[in-house]
Design a protein around this motif. Sequence first.
Motif, PDB file in Angstrom:
ATOM      1  N   CYS A 160      82.464  37.858  55.323  1.00  0.00           N
ATOM      2  CA  CYS A 160      82.820  36.809  56.280  1.00  0.00           C
ATOM      3  C   CYS A 160      84.287  36.984  56.636  1.00  0.00           C
ATOM      4  O   CYS A 160      85.044  37.611  55.903  1.00  0.00           O
ATOM      5  N   VAL A 164      78.050  36.723  57.289  1.00  0.00           N
ATOM      6  CA  VAL A 164      77.650  35.325  57.140  1.00  0.00           C
ATOM      7  C   VAL A 164      78.852  34.426  57.366  1.00  0.00           C
ATOM      8  O   VAL A 164      80.001  34.885  57.372  1.00  0.00           O
ATOM      9  N   ASP A 165      78.588  33.144  57.565  1.00  0.00           N
ATOM     10  CA  ASP A 165      79.679  32.166  57.583  1.00  0.00           C
ATOM     11  C   ASP A 165      80.199  31.998  56.158  1.00  0.00           C
ATOM     12  O   ASP A 165      79.435  32.097  55.198  1.00  0.00           O
ATOM     13  N   LYS A 210      80.860  29.488  54.482  1.00  0.00           N
ATOM     14  CA  LYS A 210      80.215  28.426  53.719  1.00  0.00           C
ATOM     15  C   LYS A 210      78.978  28.922  52.967  1.00  0.00           C
ATOM     16  O   LYS A 210      78.499  28.247  52.050  1.00  0.00           O
ATOM     17  N   HIS A 211      78.484  30.103  53.347  1.00  0.00           N
ATOM     18  CA  HIS A 211      77.303  30.664  52.681  1.00  0.00           C
ATOM     19  C   HIS A 211      77.660  31.718  51.629  1.00  0.00           C
ATOM     20  O   HIS A 211      76.762  32.265  50.989  1.00  0.00           O
ATOM     21  N   ALA A 259      76.371  31.200  48.121  1.00  0.00           N
ATOM     22  CA  ALA A 259      74.938  31.484  48.034  1.00  0.00           C
ATOM     23  C   ALA A 259      74.694  32.986  47.962  1.00  0.00           C
ATOM     24  O   ALA A 259      73.777  33.449  47.264  1.00  0.00           O
ATOM     25  N   THR A 268      74.671  29.890  42.238  1.00  0.00           N
ATOM     26  CA  THR A 268      75.447  29.482  43.404  1.00  0.00           C
ATOM     27  C   THR A 268      76.406  28.356  43.050  1.00  0.00           C
ATOM     28  O   THR A 268      77.579  28.359  43.443  1.00  0.00           O
TER      29      THR A 268
END
Length: 261
Positions: free
Chosen positions: A134, A160-161, A163-164, A167, A251
């Motif tokens: 990211c 990915v963003d 915020k992910h 995860a 996570t």
Amino acid sequence: MKRQRVAVLGLGKIGSILLDGLLKAGLPPESVVATVRHADRAQALGAKRRVPVGTDNRAAVRGADVILIAVKPQNVRELLTEIRADVTPSQVVISAAASVPTGFIEDALGAPIPVVRAMPNTPCQVGAGMTGICRGTHAGEAHLDVARQMFDTVGRTVVVDEKHMDAVTGLSASGPAFVYIILESLPRDAATTLAAQTLLGAAKVALDTGDHPALLKDAVTTPAGCTIDGILELEEGKLRVTLIKAVVKATQRAKELMFEK
């Protein structure tokens, strides 16, 4: 990447894997410099590698187009403090330090430096890695492309963003350990080879076809056959739920690590 000058700060496991991937992909050895913390280790690594290895991070950063941070997360702050006076907005900083957000790196550098955060996994060592990347506030598509090219040399890369990213850590970074537990639970020798190759083959079918796993599962399963009986046992044992809970737990832990720095 072949025209980029790369500084690998932290020639440990992931740093070595990425360096080898870049060299195999055609990056000239004279375009790379690497660092480690201790002089004796730098001398030993420099003697057996095709690139110069030293201990001066500031010197390594000067003149580099790409700065790869591959030190342990707890050492990132110290490293950034050391090099901040030598990093410029014309460079891109790519961090492979787990759970360290781009904002942390940007704040520590104190300038509008393009930063890309990456989360690779251990299968990178055999060219079958999965890396999530990211970008930070000051990074653009060109900087993402540089990072993508770097990690594509050791497997696959997905953008990915941010915020992910936790995860990603819980799934692809921790995931290999979950798979190894499955292999470990089976008999040794030939059975392990059978199981490992089966996992490899099933994963390749999923990636190559792009079909939903449920469709692929149905293609293997026949009514009243042996496979459906095995699946019923897995469902009764709550394997699906357990795997989901394992990923969620990993996570959550990845998020906690960020606040421990």
